[in-house]
Design an enzyme around this catalytic site. Structure first.
Site, mmCIF file in Angstrom:
data_model
loop_
_atom_site.group_PDB
_atom_site.id
_atom_site.type_symbol
_atom_site.label_atom_id
_atom_site.label_comp_id
_atom_site.label_asym_id
_atom_site.label_seq_id
_atom_site.Cartn_x
_atom_site.Cartn_y
_atom_site.Cartn_z
ATOM 1 N N CYS A 112 0.931 -1.304 -0.286
ATOM 2 C CA CYS A 112 0.136 -0.207 -0.002
ATOM 3 C C CYS A 112 0.715 1.014 0.015
ATOM 4 O O CYS A 112 0.393 2.763 -0.308
ATOM 5 C CB CYS A 112 -1.035 0.103 1.194
ATOM 6 N N HIS A 254 -3.439 6.969 3.177
ATOM 7 C CA HIS A 254 -4.248 6.099 2.344
ATOM 8 C C HIS A 254 -5.297 5.702 2.171
ATOM 9 O O HIS A 254 -5.810 5.786 4.180
ATOM 10 C CB HIS A 254 -2.780 4.860 2.662
ATOM 11 N N ASN A 284 -10.208 -0.381 -0.019
ATOM 12 C CA ASN A 284 -8.692 -0.333 0.303
ATOM 13 C C ASN A 284 -8.307 -0.697 -1.165
ATOM 14 O O ASN A 284 -8.408 -1.828 -1.385
ATOM 15 C CB ASN A 284 -8.356 -1.137 1.023
HETATM 16 O O1 UT7 Z 1 -3.692 -1.021 3.524
HETATM 17 C C1 UT7 Z 1 -3.159 -1.133 4.853
HETATM 18 C C2 UT7 Z 1 -3.113 -3.023 5.337
HETATM 19 N N1 UT7 Z 1 -4.818 -2.987 5.905
HETATM 20 C C3 UT7 Z 1 -5.476 -2.286 6.848
HETATM 21 O O2 UT7 Z 1 -5.025 -1.032 6.806
HETATM 22 C C4 UT7 Z 1 -6.728 -3.084 7.816
HETATM 23 C C5 UT7 Z 1 -5.862 -2.564 9.091
HETATM 24 N N2 UT7 Z 1 -6.824 -2.830 9.879
HETATM 25 C C6 UT7 Z 1 -8.473 -2.732 10.220
HETATM 26 O O3 UT7 Z 1 -9.235 -2.600 10.198
HETATM 27 C C7 UT7 Z 1 -9.429 -2.892 11.007
HETATM 28 O O4 UT7 Z 1 -8.551 -4.358 12.184
HETATM 29 C C8 UT7 Z 1 -10.417 -4.618 10.478
HETATM 30 C C9 UT7 Z 1 -11.565 -3.597 9.523
HETATM 31 C C10 UT7 Z 1 -10.048 -5.500 9.855
HETATM 32 C C11 UT7 Z 1 -10.869 -5.317 11.594
HETATM 33 O O5 UT7 Z 1 -11.696 -4.125 12.492
HETATM 34 P P1 UT7 Z 1 -11.255 -4.408 13.900
HETATM 35 O O6 UT7 Z 1 -12.152 -3.292 14.722
HETATM 36 O O7 UT7 Z 1 -9.913 -4.361 14.191
HETATM 37 O O8 UT7 Z 1 -12.567 -5.685 14.820
HETATM 38 P P2 UT7 Z 1 -11.248 -7.020 15.277
HETATM 39 O O9 UT7 Z 1 -10.092 -7.536 13.733
HETATM 40 O O10 UT7 Z 1 -11.031 -6.376 16.128
HETATM 41 O O11 UT7 Z 1 -12.725 -8.384 15.564
HETATM 42 C C12 UT7 Z 1 -13.654 -8.017 15.952
HETATM 43 C C13 UT7 Z 1 -14.618 -8.889 15.254
HETATM 44 C C14 UT7 Z 1 -14.472 -10.402 15.679
HETATM 45 O O12 UT7 Z 1 -15.295 -11.731 16.089
HETATM 46 P P3 UT7 Z 1 -14.916 -11.656 18.194
HETATM 47 O O13 UT7 Z 1 -13.617 -12.663 17.735
HETATM 48 O O14 UT7 Z 1 -15.052 -10.430 18.671
HETATM 49 O O15 UT7 Z 1 -15.926 -12.918 18.137
HETATM 50 C C15 UT7 Z 1 -13.784 -10.895 13.993
HETATM 51 O O16 UT7 Z 1 -14.254 -11.890 14.058
HETATM 52 O O17 UT7 Z 1 -15.550 -9.371 14.636
HETATM 53 C C16 UT7 Z 1 -15.615 -10.202 13.334
HETATM 54 N N3 UT7 Z 1 -15.466 -9.927 12.604
HETATM 55 C C17 UT7 Z 1 -16.434 -10.014 11.660
HETATM 56 N N4 UT7 Z 1 -17.373 -9.257 11.762
HETATM 57 C C18 UT7 Z 1 -18.973 -9.438 10.829
HETATM 58 C C19 UT7 Z 1 -14.416 -9.608 11.336
HETATM 59 N N5 UT7 Z 1 -14.334 -9.502 9.620
HETATM 60 C C20 UT7 Z 1 -16.188 -9.389 10.266
HETATM 61 C C21 UT7 Z 1 -17.238 -8.976 9.189
HETATM 62 N N6 UT7 Z 1 -18.387 -9.112 9.614
HETATM 63 N N7 UT7 Z 1 -16.372 -9.151 8.130
#
Ligand code: UT7
Length: 327
Positions: A112, A254, A284
């Site tokens: 990225c 980004h 993204n």
């Molecule tokens: O381009 C550069 C690289 N990438 C990034 O910049 C991405 C950086 N990270 C993020 O944007 C965020 O961490 C995410 C959007 C990927 C995830 O958001 P988060 O607030 O960090 O969520 P999390 O990973 O802590 O997950 C929270 C919960 C989990 O469930 P449990 O374990 O709490 O039961 C996940 O399994 O949300 C769940 N989850 C979803 N639920 C519904 C993860 N993806 C999804 C989904 N829909 N698509």
């Protein structure tokens, strides 16, 4: 001499995938995606459309905006995590497609952050040698080809598209810009990666069976590191250039996640209306995101000639950086 952004262009493929469409593919919801990421829809390339095809259209638009043709270019740099081939590089394909002379053409891999790394490369070339008068820098991605459409942790995040800059080295200017601060830390290389397809794990039945040709990401860790790296590199650039946050007309981060964009804006003490955000429409698009956002800002009138614009990015590697341009 001074380096200017002579023209920008972008391209988004026709097909749109909404959050409602994703609800039918994986266990997710429009609400979860909007609240956690700010993304509402993303564009997907056609089956037979490559990153190079998208880069060509973005490049033609940037050349038109700059008022020059492919034959005027003296170098092409393409940033992509999804190049058309491992080799030849996509920049060579563009050289042919745009009717360029036999010029310097190479791809740059920094995920990225690839577009910022490429802009740094281009401006360094131009400063070192006046023969590089016009340089084309493109970021292009067909991430839909490496997204695991059964993994809700990643498939809701990414989109396809391309963005392009034509940089011009003009005699007679005295602007010291762009000023940059770029960095990397390979100890985090497992945080975000495509495990197979390279020499570590060449493609085999096993790598396909184990779904190793898809993006793997530790989202939460990436999130924290992204904010820290973008804020620190941006502050360094502001310090090095002697520019205060209130002098910056627009910050273009980004476009990965609206919460990351807002956290960066808050820490940089830049008012929200001076931080560009189109992540809701495109998701993204990795190396393409800053090019698409910049072109969007220009064509929608958010950026005017003479404005100071701060670009900042973050991606796999881990790589990151910030650059201050005068548009
Ligand atoms: O381009 C550069 C690289 N990438 C990034 O910049 C991405 C950086 N990270 C993020 O944007 C965020 O961490 C995410 C959007 C990927 C995830 O958001 P988060 O607030 O960090 O969520 P999390 O990973 O802590 O997950 C929270 C919960 C989990 O469930 P449990 O374990 O709490 O039961 C996940 O399994 O949300 C769940 N989850 C979803 N639920 C519904 C993860 N993806 C999804 C989904 N829909 N698509």
């Amino acid at each position: 001499m001074s380096i200017y952004i002579a023209g920008t262009g972008s391209y988004l493929p026709e097909r749109i995938l909404t959050n409602a469409d994703l609800e039918k593919l994986v266990d997710t919801s429009d609400e979860w995606i909007r609240v956690r990421t700010g993304i509402e829809e993303r564009h997907l390339a056609a089956r037979d459309q490559s990153s190079g095809d998208m880069a060509k259209i973005a490049a033609e638009r940037a050349l038109e905006a700059a008022g020059i043709s492919g034959a005027d270019l003296s170098a092409i740099i393409v940033a992509s995590t999804t190049p058309d081939y491992t080799f030849p590089n996509t920049a060579c394909l563009l050289q042919h497609a745009l009717g360029c002379r036999p010029i310097l053409c190479y791809d740059l891999s920094a995920a990225c952050s690839g577009l910022l790394y490429s802009l740094e490369n281009a401006t360094s070339l131009m400063r070192a040698n006046k023969k590089y008068r016009y340089v084309l820098v493109c970021g292009a991605e067909k991430l839909s080809g490496i997204v695991d459409w059964s993994d809700r942790n990643t498939c809701v995040l990414f989109g396809d598209g391309a963005g392009a800059f034509v940089l011009e080295n003009r005699d007679g200017g005295d602007d010291h810009l762009p000023v940059s601060c770029l960095g990397a830390n390979g100890s985090y290389s497992d945080t975000l990666k495509l495990p197979a397809g390279g020499s570590r794990n060449p493609a085999s039945f096993e790598t396909v069976e184990k779904r190793m040709h898809y993006i793997k990401m530790e989202g939460r860790e990436t999130f924290k590191l992204a904010i820290k790296a973008m804020v620190e590199s941006s502050n360094q650039v502001l310090t090095d250039s002697g520019v205060s946050p209130d002098q910056v007309a627009l910050v273009i981060p980004h476009q990965a996640n609206r919460r990351i964009i807002q956290a960066v804006a808050q820490r940089l003490t830049v008012p929200p209306d001076r931080v560009f955000d189109n992540v809701n429409r495109y998701g993204n698009t990795s190396a393409a995101s800053i090019g698409i956002a910049f072109d969007d800002a220009v064509r929608s009138g958010r950026l005017k000639r003479g404005d100071l614009v701060l670009l900042t990015s973050f991606g796999s590697g881990l790589t990151w950086g910030a650059m201050l341009f005068r548009y």
